[in-house]
Design an enzyme around this catalytic site. Structure first.
Site, PDB file in Angstrom:
ATOM      1  N   PRO A   9      -6.574   0.764   3.794  1.00 51.43           N
ATOM      2  CA  PRO A   9      -7.214   0.894   5.100  1.00 51.43           C
ATOM      3  C   PRO A   9      -6.281   1.322   6.219  1.00 51.43           C
ATOM      4  CG  PRO A   9      -7.057  -1.419   4.454  1.00 51.43           C
ATOM      5  CD  PRO A   9      -6.715  -0.594   3.243  1.00 51.43           C
ATOM      6  N   ASN A  10      -6.809   2.192   7.044  1.00 55.71           N
ATOM      7  CA  ASN A  10      -6.161   2.710   8.265  1.00 55.71           C
ATOM      8  C   ASN A  10      -5.038   3.712   7.985  1.00 55.71           C
ATOM      9  OD1 ASN A  10      -7.766   1.075  10.089  1.00 55.71           O
ATOM     10  ND2 ASN A  10      -6.629  -0.656   9.277  1.00 55.71           N
ATOM     11  N   ARG A  17      -1.679   6.922  14.214  1.00 54.74           N
ATOM     12  CA  ARG A  17      -1.761   5.475  14.356  1.00 54.74           C
ATOM     13  C   ARG A  17      -0.391   4.885  14.676  1.00 54.74           C
ATOM     14  NH1 ARG A  17      -1.902   1.544   9.049  1.00 54.74           N
ATOM     15  NH2 ARG A  17      -2.278  -0.368  10.215  1.00 54.74           N
ATOM     16  N   TYR A  22       4.691   3.682  12.427  1.00 50.76           N
ATOM     17  CA  TYR A  22       4.393   4.411  11.187  1.00 50.76           C
ATOM     18  C   TYR A  22       4.825   5.886  11.203  1.00 50.76           C
ATOM     19  CZ  TYR A  22       1.607   0.227  10.351  1.00 50.76           C
ATOM     20  OH  TYR A  22       1.215  -1.080  10.180  1.00 50.76           O
ATOM     21  N   ASN A  71      -0.077   1.458  -1.503  1.00 46.91           N
ATOM     22  CA  ASN A  71       0.051   0.868  -0.172  1.00 46.91           C
ATOM     23  C   ASN A  71      -1.325   0.329   0.171  1.00 46.91           C
ATOM     24  OD1 ASN A  71       0.415   0.076   2.438  1.00 46.91           O
ATOM     25  ND2 ASN A  71       1.455   1.956   3.090  1.00 46.91           N
ATOM     26  N   ALA A  74      -3.412  -3.648   5.081  1.00 45.19           N
ATOM     27  CA  ALA A  74      -3.601  -5.068   5.406  1.00 45.19           C
ATOM     28  C   ALA A  74      -4.190  -5.866   4.238  1.00 45.19           C
ATOM     29  CB  ALA A  74      -4.483  -5.198   6.639  1.00 45.19           C
ATOM     30  N   GLU A  95       4.277  -1.697  -5.250  1.00 42.78           N
ATOM     31  CA  GLU A  95       3.757  -1.957  -3.897  1.00 42.78           C
ATOM     32  C   GLU A  95       4.679  -1.276  -2.896  1.00 42.78           C
ATOM     33  OE1 GLU A  95       3.338  -6.152  -2.946  1.00 42.78           O
ATOM     34  OE2 GLU A  95       3.562  -5.740  -0.807  1.00 42.78           O
ATOM     35  N   HIS A  97       5.324  -0.153   1.372  1.00 43.90           N
ATOM     36  CA  HIS A  97       4.973  -0.222   2.792  1.00 43.90           C
ATOM     37  C   HIS A  97       5.873   0.722   3.564  1.00 43.90           C
ATOM     38  CE1 HIS A  97       2.390  -3.559   1.999  1.00 43.90           C
ATOM     39  NE2 HIS A  97       3.352  -4.079   1.262  1.00 43.90           N
ATOM     40  N   ARG A 104       8.260  -7.950  10.857  1.00 48.07           N
ATOM     41  CA  ARG A 104       7.088  -7.914  11.742  1.00 48.07           C
ATOM     42  C   ARG A 104       6.425  -9.299  11.812  1.00 48.07           C
ATOM     43  NH1 ARG A 104       3.498  -2.930  10.238  1.00 48.07           N
ATOM     44  NH2 ARG A 104       2.602  -3.480  12.271  1.00 48.07           N
TER      45      ARG A 104
HETATM   46  C1  DQA Z   1       1.588  -1.388   5.939  1.00 47.75           C
HETATM   47  C2  DQA Z   1       1.947  -2.770   6.484  1.00 47.75           C
HETATM   48  C3  DQA Z   1       0.703  -3.630   6.585  1.00 47.75           C
HETATM   49  O1  DQA Z   1       1.041  -4.916   7.088  1.00 47.75           O
HETATM   50  C4  DQA Z   1      -0.303  -2.991   7.524  1.00 47.75           C
HETATM   51  O2  DQA Z   1      -1.488  -3.758   7.579  1.00 47.75           O
HETATM   52  C5  DQA Z   1      -0.594  -1.584   7.178  1.00 47.75           C
HETATM   53  C6  DQA Z   1       0.507  -0.708   6.768  1.00 47.75           C
HETATM   54  C7  DQA Z   1       2.811  -0.438   5.914  1.00 47.75           C
HETATM   55  O3  DQA Z   1       2.741   0.560   5.209  1.00 47.75           O
HETATM   56  O4  DQA Z   1       3.808  -0.684   6.606  1.00 47.75           O
HETATM   57  O5  DQA Z   1      -1.722  -1.107   7.297  1.00 47.75           O
HETATM   58  O6  DQA Z   1       1.134  -1.527   4.599  1.00 47.75           O
END
Ligand code: DQA
Length: 139
Positions: A9-10, A17, A22, A71, A74, A95, A97, A104
């Site tokens: 998501p996102n 964003r 990011y 990835n 959240a 995994e 990020h 954070r």
């Molecule tokens: C993320 C870190 C997560 O905490 C966050 O909710 C994201 C992006 C990252 O790539 O740094 O959406 O996965």
């Protein structure tokens, strides 16, 4: 070798964003460059904001491909269902990020999925995906 990148998501908004966290590069550009740099690897990309669609994709490629770079956004911090999907399939999942989640908010420090993954890479910007690719493709 078939490697699937899955963004949750996102992450469709990468580039727009919170660029301070990011970065300002969209994922499509990054992905095209990555494909060009590793022509010997069949790289596939999928993004969804919907938890069940991420699970469906893990199921779809999780028995035949050589690796998944995930990835989960959240959902990393909340999803037992994604953790179960990773445990259910055969292929190694890494995994990733973009940000250093440990630097954070405290709710980003815990991953529900990490225990079922082969490893975790965080904090290297979009380069996190390439590092995961290197880890999966090393003989
Ligand atoms: C993320 C870190 C997560 O905490 C966050 O909710 C994201 C992006 C990252 O790539 O740094 O959406 O996965």
């Amino acid at each position: 070798m078939n490697i699937q990148i899955i963004n949750g998501p996102n992450l469709n908004l990468l580039g727009k964003r919170e660029p301070g966290i990011y970065g300002s590069e969209g994922f499509d550009t990054y992905f095209s460059n990555l494909k060009a740099k590793y022509p010997e690897i069949n790289l596939h990309y999928f993004q969804s904001n919907v938890e069940g669609e991420l699970i469906n994709k893990i199921h779809e490629v999780g028995f035949d491909f050589d690796g998944i770079i995930l990835n989960a956004g959240a959902y990393t911090h909340t999803s037992i269902a994604i953790a179960d999907a990773i445990a259910a399939v055969k292929v190694p999942v890494i995994e990733v990020h973009i940000s250093n989640v440990h630097a954070r908010e405290s709710f980003r420090h815990h991953s529900m999925i990490a225990r079922n993954c082969k490893g975790v890479i965080a904090g290297f910007g979009l380069k996190s995906y390439e590092l995961a690719l290197n880890a999966l493709s090393e003989k």
